[in-house]
Write an enzyme that holds these catalytic residues in place. Structure first.
Site, PDB file in Angstrom:
ATOM      1  N   GLY A 290      32.325 -27.661 -38.205  1.00 13.14           N
ATOM      2  CA  GLY A 290      33.582 -27.617 -39.320  1.00 13.14           C
ATOM      3  C   GLY A 290      33.772 -27.460 -40.499  1.00 13.14           C
TER       4      GLY A 290
ATOM      5  N   GLN B 177      37.649 -26.712 -48.938  1.00  9.31           N
ATOM      6  CA  GLN B 177      36.084 -26.686 -48.585  1.00  9.31           C
ATOM      7  C   GLN B 177      36.377 -25.343 -50.055  1.00  9.31           C
ATOM      8  OE1 GLN B 177      34.921 -28.918 -45.365  1.00  9.31           O
ATOM      9  NE2 GLN B 177      32.729 -28.949 -46.740  1.00  9.31           N
TER      10      GLN B 177
ATOM     11  N   CYS C 237      27.616 -32.714 -44.756  1.00  9.51           N
ATOM     12  CA  CYS C 237      28.842 -31.800 -45.193  1.00  9.51           C
ATOM     13  C   CYS C 237      28.369 -30.521 -45.920  1.00  9.51           C
ATOM     14  CB  CYS C 237      29.322 -32.474 -46.168  1.00  9.51           C
ATOM     15  SG  CYS C 237      31.143 -31.456 -47.033  1.00  9.51           S
ATOM     16  N   LEU C 238      28.448 -29.819 -45.276  1.00  6.72           N
ATOM     17  CA  LEU C 238      28.315 -28.004 -45.966  1.00  6.72           C
ATOM     18  C   LEU C 238      29.241 -28.049 -47.744  1.00  6.72           C
ATOM     19  CD1 LEU C 238      29.818 -25.287 -43.656  1.00  6.72           C
ATOM     20  CD2 LEU C 238      28.247 -25.943 -43.867  1.00  6.72           C
TER      21      LEU C 238
ATOM     22  N   HIS D 129      35.878 -36.300 -39.760  1.00 11.52           N
ATOM     23  CA  HIS D 129      35.500 -35.581 -41.306  1.00 11.52           C
ATOM     24  C   HIS D 129      35.948 -34.388 -41.742  1.00 11.52           C
ATOM     25  CE1 HIS D 129      31.773 -33.940 -43.275  1.00 11.52           C
ATOM     26  NE2 HIS D 129      32.381 -33.507 -43.642  1.00 11.52           N
ATOM     27  N   GLU D 130      36.384 -33.641 -41.031  1.00 12.98           N
ATOM     28  CA  GLU D 130      37.511 -32.532 -41.840  1.00 12.98           C
ATOM     29  C   GLU D 130      39.029 -33.058 -42.254  1.00 12.98           C
ATOM     30  OE1 GLU D 130      35.344 -29.571 -42.340  1.00 12.98           O
ATOM     31  OE2 GLU D 130      34.180 -30.772 -41.085  1.00 12.98           O
TER      32      GLU D 130
ATOM     33  N   HIS E 112      38.898 -34.461 -45.485  1.00  8.70           N
ATOM     34  CA  HIS E 112      37.928 -33.750 -46.265  1.00  8.70           C
ATOM     35  C   HIS E 112      40.300 -33.073 -47.294  1.00  8.70           C
ATOM     36  CE1 HIS E 112      34.162 -32.329 -47.079  1.00  8.70           C
ATOM     37  NE2 HIS E 112      34.435 -32.233 -46.492  1.00  8.70           N
TER      38      HIS E 112
END
Length: 188
Positions: free
Chosen positions: A68, A73, A114-115, A156-157, A160
């Site tokens: 994701g 991000q 998380c990226l 999660h996304e 963000h």
């Protein structure tokens, strides 16, 4: 079509994938970048620029070996996200202006990475089932009913998009541990 003489254990393929992942992670905003704490704005133009942005996010997510990615991000405060449930290898789903229409009372705690916080994993409580209303890249209304891992990714996304990180959703002890790991890596 794949070359018949190349296997997945080929060190050349692994090195290329590692290089792509490193480059992708370099393009993703990392913990401490103020844009990650910003609230994304609704999208009102459904045009070629938006489609290119979503396609680029999908490719970046795949190259980073993630499942994701939210616009914050990549430094854009647009209310868009992409995700792929099948280990990041499946089709990329694109949600524009997503809102949660319904969420179950059932929750479960599970590990999340998380990226924007590479190699950090913390336990986060998420709703097990949810329904999301959004637009597709052409501005058409869509609804996604998700459960389990897919529901976790979407939540999660969407966090963000509201400037919320997994560190904001975990226990105090896990947050402290994760921050220690991040500081140690920064000093190394």
């Amino acid at each position: 079509m794949a070359d018949a003489h190349v296997t997945e254990d080929d060190p050349t393929i692994e090195a290329a994938a590692d290089a792509r992942r490193a480059a992708a992670l370099g393009a993703i905003r990392q913990y401490g970048d103020p844009v990650l704490k910003g609230r994304a704005r609704e999208v009102d133009a459904f045009d070629d620029q938006l489609r290119r942005e979503l396609d680029a996010m999908g490719m970046l997510m795949h190259d980073a070996q993630g499942v994701g990615l939210a616009a914050n991000q990549v430094g854009t405060l647009h209310r868009v996200l992409v995700y792929a449930v099948d280990g990041g290898e499946g089709p990329v789903r694109k949600l524009v202006n997503p809102t949660i229409a319904w969420r179950s009372d059932d929750v479960e705690v599970g590990p999340e990475g998380c990226l924007s916080l590479p190699r950090i994993s913390v336990d986060v409580e998420r709703h097990v089932f949810l329904a999301v209303r959004a637009k597709d890249e052409d501005g058409r209304d869509i609804e996604v009913e998700a459960s389990g891992f897919e529901a976790r990714i979407i939540q999660h996304e969407m966090d963000h998009l509201d400037g919320i990180l997994i560190l904001d959703r975990t226990s105090r002890d896990q947050r402290k541990r994760a921050l220690r790991e991040l500081r140690a890596r920064a000093q190394a």
